[in-house]
Structure formats: structure tokens, C-alpha cells
Motif scaffolding. Sequence first.
Motif, PDB file in Angstrom:
ATOM      1  N   ASP A   7       0.493  -0.872   0.285  1.00  0.00           N
ATOM      2  CA  ASP A   7       0.199   0.238  -0.036  1.00  0.00           C
ATOM      3  C   ASP A   7       0.626   1.290   0.234  1.00  0.00           C
ATOM      4  OD1 ASP A   7      -1.915  -1.408   0.035  1.00  0.00           O
ATOM      5  OD2 ASP A   7      -2.594  -1.472   2.035  1.00  0.00           O
ATOM      6  N   LYS A   8       2.309   1.531  -0.181  1.00  0.00           N
ATOM      7  CA  LYS A   8       3.228   2.441  -0.144  1.00  0.00           C
ATOM      8  C   LYS A   8       2.698   3.134   1.052  1.00  0.00           C
ATOM      9  CE  LYS A   8       2.643   2.707  -5.079  1.00  0.00           C
ATOM     10  NZ  LYS A   8       2.754   3.648  -6.518  1.00  0.00           N
ATOM     11  N   LEU A   9       2.480   2.332   2.155  1.00  0.00           N
ATOM     12  CA  LEU A   9       2.712   3.516   3.575  1.00  0.00           C
ATOM     13  C   LEU A   9       4.540   3.472   4.235  1.00  0.00           C
ATOM     14  CD1 LEU A   9      -0.029   1.312   5.352  1.00  0.00           C
ATOM     15  CD2 LEU A   9      -0.111   3.353   4.369  1.00  0.00           C
ATOM     16  N   ASP A  10       4.986   2.619   3.663  1.00  0.00           N
ATOM     17  CA  ASP A  10       6.292   3.178   3.998  1.00  0.00           C
ATOM     18  C   ASP A  10       6.880   4.573   3.008  1.00  0.00           C
ATOM     19  OD1 ASP A  10       6.297   1.700   1.200  1.00  0.00           O
ATOM     20  OD2 ASP A  10       8.462   0.979   1.352  1.00  0.00           O
ATOM     21  N   GLU A  11       6.371   5.245   2.021  1.00  0.00           N
ATOM     22  CA  GLU A  11       6.741   5.947   1.503  1.00  0.00           C
ATOM     23  C   GLU A  11       6.213   7.225   1.711  1.00  0.00           C
ATOM     24  OE1 GLU A  11       5.658   5.379  -2.703  1.00  0.00           O
ATOM     25  OE2 GLU A  11       6.885   3.381  -2.493  1.00  0.00           O
ATOM     26  N   SER A  12       5.778   7.501   3.045  1.00  0.00           N
ATOM     27  CA  SER A  12       4.797   8.960   2.998  1.00  0.00           C
ATOM     28  C   SER A  12       5.919   9.636   4.320  1.00  0.00           C
ATOM     29  CB  SER A  12       3.653   8.483   4.051  1.00  0.00           C
ATOM     30  OG  SER A  12       4.187   8.040   5.817  1.00  0.00           O
ATOM     31  N   ALA A  13       5.833  11.024   3.994  1.00  0.00           N
ATOM     32  CA  ALA A  13       6.842  11.663   4.771  1.00  0.00           C
ATOM     33  C   ALA A  13       7.065  10.976   6.866  1.00  0.00           C
ATOM     34  CB  ALA A  13       6.534  13.240   4.892  1.00  0.00           C
ATOM     35  N   ASP A  14       5.926  11.543   6.951  1.00  0.00           N
ATOM     36  CA  ASP A  14       5.183  10.523   8.450  1.00  0.00           C
ATOM     37  C   ASP A  14       6.044   9.419   9.185  1.00  0.00           C
ATOM     38  OD1 ASP A  14       3.853  12.837   8.844  1.00  0.00           O
ATOM     39  OD2 ASP A  14       1.958  12.272   8.695  1.00  0.00           O
ATOM     40  N   PHE A  15       5.902   8.586   8.316  1.00  0.00           N
ATOM     41  CA  PHE A  15       7.006   7.382   8.389  1.00  0.00           C
ATOM     42  C   PHE A  15       7.572   6.856   8.000  1.00  0.00           C
ATOM     43  CE2 PHE A  15       8.101   3.083   6.986  1.00  0.00           C
ATOM     44  CZ  PHE A  15       7.550   2.205   7.887  1.00  0.00           C
ATOM     45  N   LYS A  16       8.757   8.100   6.947  1.00  0.00           N
ATOM     46  CA  LYS A  16       9.974   8.198   7.054  1.00  0.00           C
ATOM     47  C   LYS A  16      10.810   8.727   8.348  1.00  0.00           C
ATOM     48  CE  LYS A  16      10.372   8.017   2.189  1.00  0.00           C
ATOM     49  NZ  LYS A  16      10.748   8.981   1.066  1.00  0.00           N
ATOM     50  N   GLN A  17       9.235   9.979   8.650  1.00  0.00           N
ATOM     51  CA  GLN A  17      10.072  10.226   9.999  1.00  0.00           C
ATOM     52  C   GLN A  17      10.271   9.792  10.915  1.00  0.00           C
ATOM     53  OE1 GLN A  17       7.417  13.928  11.308  1.00  0.00           O
ATOM     54  NE2 GLN A  17       9.678  15.274  12.018  1.00  0.00           N
ATOM     55  N   ARG A  18       9.198   9.024  11.699  1.00  0.00           N
ATOM     56  CA  ARG A  18       8.867   7.564  12.550  1.00  0.00           C
ATOM     57  C   ARG A  18      10.806   6.926  12.553  1.00  0.00           C
ATOM     58  NH1 ARG A  18       4.126   4.009  12.309  1.00  0.00           N
ATOM     59  NH2 ARG A  18       3.095   6.347  11.753  1.00  0.00           N
TER      60      ARG A  18
END
Length: 307
Positions: A101-112
Amino acid sequence: MTRTRKVLIQLATGLLLSTAATGAYAQDAAAKTEAAKPAEKADPAKVLATVNGVKLTQGEVDQASSDLDPQFSRLPDDQRRLAALAALVDIKVLAAAAKGDKLDESADFKQRIEFLKDRALHNEYFQTAIVDKISDEEVRGRYDKEIAAMPAKNEVRARHILVKTEDEAKAIIKKLEGGAKFEDLAKESSTDGSASQGGDLGYFGEGMMVPEFEKAAFALEVGGYTKEPVKSQFGYHIIKLEDKRQQQPPAFDEVKDQVRSILIREKYIEMVKKLRDGSKITYEDEAVAKAMKEAADAQDAAAKTAE
């Protein structure tokens, strides 16, 4: 008097040691390390399962085992490994779905992820630079140093008989004067929980009993008893002094974990201060900058007071 010495004195008088927040890092790290120890070493490269073509090794399972809920630490090694493997399989299949679902590409995820990586590195550095380097000899040396510097204090062993009224207490004192045994009268008349032991309270130091009781007990000679009832919030006491001696320090094995935690906490604070001082840190908000400076000054002042 150093902080450690105060702690040892508290332990010697039966009080609990308070652990500061930074000391919790040490206890948590030590607990995880102990819980994660396998009964025997297994090959970390051994493949235990394959999920969507991704191999899960013994090393990964052992790593997951150390991060499981603390309740899992009570399980036998084999069961803990199976629980870790099951958890790791769940993590892998859900992670694959999230990537789909490409959740790993979101800015919030990368920040976390960056935060989690920094926190993991913080914990790893703390473990290797401080926790792993504190030897049993260093802990014993600190204990010996603090014990040697503790001021000499007396403690007493006493018996007592506790009754509700002054008249009851006076009647018991008359029986003692007539030759009755203190222990027998305690078992017969005392309303305190120590009655079955003949009123024996064991050894205690200053500050462990209510003031009226303590003052009367410490004023007695060994073998003597109070000729007048001693009133306290609990009722009326007749006190007999069994022994008086220098207060015994806590045994090393009883406090070594607390002493280790104190060493770890002190080294952690010292390390963080040194690294902060060697780093360029700026705060854009003046109020935040002021608050951080005040907090740092307060911490430095507390550290000097504890020395």
C-alpha cells in the motif's frame, strides 16, 4: 554525604531505594539482556522459516525475543523462541502488506523511522559505552567506599508490650517488678502483632519508630525496661531493651544491583553532558532556549549537591 551513601543508609534502615528516570535505562537494559539469554547458543544463520521468499534466521528470532513483551520472559527458552518466531512472521506479513500500500513512502513514516533508528542507536551506545563496561569489581569498589564513609550509628533490639490504657500498662509494670517474665506478659497481654514472639521487634535504628517510642528505647540500658508507660499514637507501651550495637550496613549482595544502577545513572548523566557540551545545539524559540538552560543548570546544581 554522597547520593550512594544516603541510599545505603536508607537500605540499612529498611527503606526502599528510589530509582531516578535515567537509572531506569540501566534496569531495563539489564532485564532485557538477562531475559534474552538463551539456554544454549544456537547458530544465528540457521533458517527457521521463509515468508514470501524472505528467510527468517535464528539471529533475527533471538533479536525479536529480546524485544517481546516482558511477560514472555517468564516462558521457557523454547517457548519464548516459538513466540518470537510467530511474532516475527506476523510482522513480516503485515510489513509486506504495508509496503504493497506504499505506506513506507509517506513523509510521516520516514520521519518515524529516523526517530526509531536514532533511539535504537542511543540505546545501543548506552549499552556498549556504559552498561557493558561496569564490572563487578567497580560495583564492589563503590560499595566498599561508601560503606567505609558511612557515619557510625547505633541500633537497638527491643521488646514491647502494647496495651490500650495507662492503667493496664501500670499493672503490667507491677507484674514485671514482681518477677514476671517480659516475654510471657507480652504473649499474654500485648495487642501488637509481635506478641507471639514475646514482643520482640528485632533491631531498629533511629527514625524507624515513632519519636516517643524511640526516645524511650534508646535511653534504656541493656536488660532494663521502662518504669512508666510510654504513650504513643498506638496506645501505651512497656519497652525492654535487649541489645545495643553499632548499626550493621546492608550486605553487598543485597544492594549490588542498586549500586550498579547508581553507577550507570551517574555515568549516563556524565556522558550526556559531555556529548551535549561538545555539540552545537541551538534553539530557535527564546522561551524554549531559556527553559532548556534553566533545566541544565538545575541538573548541574543537583549533581553538585549529591556529591
